[in-house]
Design an enzyme around this catalytic site. Structure first.
Site, PDB file in Angstrom:
ATOM      1  N   SER A  20      -6.399  -2.539   2.056  1.00 29.31           N
ATOM      2  CA  SER A  20      -6.761  -1.961   0.763  1.00 29.31           C
ATOM      3  C   SER A  20      -7.179  -3.011  -0.257  1.00 29.31           C
ATOM      4  O   SER A  20      -7.093  -2.792  -1.459  1.00 29.31           O
ATOM      5  CB  SER A  20      -5.605  -1.125   0.188  1.00 29.31           C
ATOM      6  OG  SER A  20      -5.399   0.031   0.960  1.00 29.31           O
ATOM      7  N   GLY A  22      -7.238   5.135   4.908  1.00 28.80           N
ATOM      8  CA  GLY A  22      -6.750   6.034   3.878  1.00 28.80           C
ATOM      9  C   GLY A  22      -7.222   7.459   4.094  1.00 28.80           C
ATOM     10  O   GLY A  22      -8.295   7.710   4.643  1.00 28.80           O
ATOM     11  N   GLU A  57     -13.711  -6.243   8.430  1.00 28.24           N
ATOM     12  CA  GLU A  57     -12.384  -5.922   8.935  1.00 28.24           C
ATOM     13  C   GLU A  57     -12.379  -4.568   9.612  1.00 28.24           C
ATOM     14  O   GLU A  57     -13.321  -3.784   9.484  1.00 28.24           O
ATOM     15  CB  GLU A  57     -11.327  -5.967   7.829  1.00 28.24           C
ATOM     16  CG  GLU A  57     -11.490  -4.904   6.767  1.00 28.24           C
ATOM     17  CD  GLU A  57     -10.361  -4.981   5.731  1.00 28.24           C
ATOM     18  OE1 GLU A  57      -9.722  -6.048   5.600  1.00 28.24           O
ATOM     19  OE2 GLU A  57     -10.141  -3.981   5.046  1.00 28.24           O
ATOM     20  N   TYR A 107      -9.404   3.021  -5.180  1.00 32.14           N
ATOM     21  CA  TYR A 107      -8.429   4.075  -5.439  1.00 32.14           C
ATOM     22  C   TYR A 107      -8.326   4.533  -6.894  1.00 32.14           C
ATOM     23  O   TYR A 107      -7.704   5.553  -7.168  1.00 32.14           O
ATOM     24  CB  TYR A 107      -7.039   3.619  -4.973  1.00 32.14           C
ATOM     25  CG  TYR A 107      -7.012   3.309  -3.501  1.00 32.14           C
ATOM     26  CD1 TYR A 107      -7.187   4.317  -2.561  1.00 32.14           C
ATOM     27  CD2 TYR A 107      -6.826   2.022  -3.038  1.00 32.14           C
ATOM     28  CE1 TYR A 107      -7.185   4.047  -1.201  1.00 32.14           C
ATOM     29  CE2 TYR A 107      -6.808   1.739  -1.678  1.00 32.14           C
ATOM     30  CZ  TYR A 107      -6.986   2.752  -0.774  1.00 32.14           C
ATOM     31  OH  TYR A 107      -6.976   2.489   0.567  1.00 32.14           O
ATOM     32  N   ARG A 146     -11.689   2.773  11.212  1.00 33.15           N
ATOM     33  CA  ARG A 146     -12.863   2.483  10.393  1.00 33.15           C
ATOM     34  C   ARG A 146     -13.171   0.997  10.479  1.00 33.15           C
ATOM     35  O   ARG A 146     -12.257   0.171  10.514  1.00 33.15           O
ATOM     36  CB  ARG A 146     -12.564   2.860   8.934  1.00 33.15           C
ATOM     37  CG  ARG A 146     -13.764   3.247   8.110  1.00 33.15           C
ATOM     38  CD  ARG A 146     -13.402   3.455   6.649  1.00 33.15           C
ATOM     39  NE  ARG A 146     -13.177   2.175   6.001  1.00 33.15           N
ATOM     40  CZ  ARG A 146     -12.151   1.908   5.200  1.00 33.15           C
ATOM     41  NH1 ARG A 146     -11.214   2.816   4.981  1.00 33.15           N
ATOM     42  NH2 ARG A 146     -12.038   0.719   4.640  1.00 33.15           N
ATOM     43  N   ASN A 173      -9.852  -1.080  10.211  1.00 35.02           N
ATOM     44  CA  ASN A 173      -8.705  -0.340   9.685  1.00 35.02           C
ATOM     45  C   ASN A 173      -8.251   0.641  10.756  1.00 35.02           C
ATOM     46  O   ASN A 173      -8.991   1.558  11.122  1.00 35.02           O
ATOM     47  CB  ASN A 173      -9.097   0.431   8.424  1.00 35.02           C
ATOM     48  CG  ASN A 173      -9.582  -0.476   7.310  1.00 35.02           C
ATOM     49  OD1 ASN A 173      -8.811  -0.905   6.474  1.00 35.02           O
ATOM     50  ND2 ASN A 173     -10.878  -0.790   7.318  1.00 35.02           N
ATOM     51  N   GLU A 216       0.817  -1.218   0.000  1.00 29.73           N
ATOM     52  CA  GLU A 216       0.000   0.000   0.000  1.00 29.73           C
ATOM     53  C   GLU A 216       0.855   1.275   0.000  1.00 29.73           C
ATOM     54  O   GLU A 216       0.371   2.344   0.358  1.00 29.73           O
ATOM     55  CB  GLU A 216      -0.922  -0.003   1.223  1.00 29.73           C
ATOM     56  CG  GLU A 216      -1.873  -1.187   1.253  1.00 29.73           C
ATOM     57  CD  GLU A 216      -2.691  -1.219   2.528  1.00 29.73           C
ATOM     58  OE1 GLU A 216      -3.598  -0.387   2.668  1.00 29.73           O
ATOM     59  OE2 GLU A 216      -2.401  -2.072   3.394  1.00 29.73           O
TER      60      GLU A 216
END
Length: 329
Positions: free
Chosen positions: A152, A279, A273, A219, A258, A275, A20
């Protein structure tokens, strides 16, 4: 509002050496621009693997007081950098070493959730292609094949039948140990957490060419849809937010982050999941949720950074809260 001078000098750590890296560089540059634009003394540090071994010297040379971590994936989001900063006594944003490590380890994270009775899709950890095929047959088609410790959606594939398992397993295995997970059909949602509060849920609608919210949808695609308000009634959104907070706190996470869900056709919320360093790019979800409550990107970055400021004599959950690195001894 915090006096910007109270932050001292802030290093934004970005880049890293995970899959990432490019996303992290984008996140880090955005955070650097936002903090510097508010008059905060900020330095951007593109951290390579060899630099991490000498982080103490780098931070001392830059006269750094605290760190905003914008590193995604292994090496930056998995507890390694957090452990080093703890040893150096440098305050930093986000979760501490242990919670970061658990959040990156999808298997351990899911087992903790399961032990608390939270819903997360069934899964099997596999060691080799034969086990991956057997696990997929046992779980039932379709399945998700993914690395156990990357973010990601790197190396993640949705597989509809036996013919797709080999390539999916190879793609995932390129990034480490592999798991096969039961695919839950439904809407994709995410809930951001900022301190003690949860932000409005977002429904993510990947375009038809994407089987799910994969790396390209996150992305690169310009046609991924984001619904905020998310379309759930107030009561259900509150329940999803409450589950996100419980899931986040169960692994010891703090500061900001998150939590991602699938909502199936029966209205059941499945945890996918967590985070711990989400991002912060132009496509990112936490800034989007913050805007919905009137918080612009600069205010969001400052609010995250303010979590590293603690009363004298106490320490934040995510760091030891020691002296400036140039004063630590």
């Amino acid at each position: 509002m915090t006096d910007m001078a109270h932050f001292g000098r802030v290093a934004v750590l970005m880049g890293g050496w995970s899959a990432e890296r490019e996303v992290s560089l984008n996140s880090g540059q955005a955070v650097f621009d936002a903090l510097a634009g508010q008059g905060i003394d900020t330095v951007a540090i593109d951290l390579h693997r060899e630099d991490a071994r000498d982080l103490d010297r780098i931070l001392r040379e830059q006269d750094v007081d605290r760190v905003f971590i914008a590193l995604h994936g292994r090496g930056g989001e998995d507890g390694q950098i957090q452990a080093v900063l703890d040893l150096l006594g440098v305050p930093y944003t986000g979760s501490g070493m242990a919670a970061s490590a658990v959040g990156m380890d999808k298997i351990l994270c899911k087992r903790i959730w399961q032990s608390a009775g939270l819903d997360t899709p069934a899964f099997v950890v596999v060691d080799g292609l034969a086990q991956a095929k057997a696990a997929a047959e046992r779980l039932g088609w379709p399945v998700i094949v993914k690395p156990t410790a990357d973010g990601s959606s790197v190396g993640v594939s949705k597989v509809d039948g036996p013919e797709g398992v080999e390539q999916a397993w190879r793609d995932a295995a390129a990034h480490g140990p592999v798991m096969v997970e039961r695919f839950v059909s439904g809407g994709e949602y995410t809930v951001a957490l900022l301190g003690e509060r949860t932000l409005p849920a977002i429904r993510i609608e990947a375009s038809g060419e994407h089987a799910f919210y994969d790396y390209q949808a996150k992305y690169e695609a310009e046609d991924t849809g984001y619904r905020i308000p998310c379309g759930l009634d107030a009561g259900e959104e509150q329940r999803m937010a409450a589950t996100a907070k419980v899931a986040f706190e169960l692994i010891g996470a703090s500061g900001w982050g998150r939590v991602d869900f699938i909502r199936d056709e029966a209205g059941r919320h499945w945890l996918i999941e967590v985070n711990t360093v989400p991002g912060m790019t132009g496509h990112s979800l936490v800034p989007m949720a913050a805007r919905e409550v009137g918080m612009d990107f600069g205010s969001l970055c400052r609010t995250i950074l303010e979590q590293t400021l603690v009363p004298e004599g106490s320490a934040p959950e995510g760091a030891d809260g020691g002296e400036s690195v140039h004063g630590a001894g």
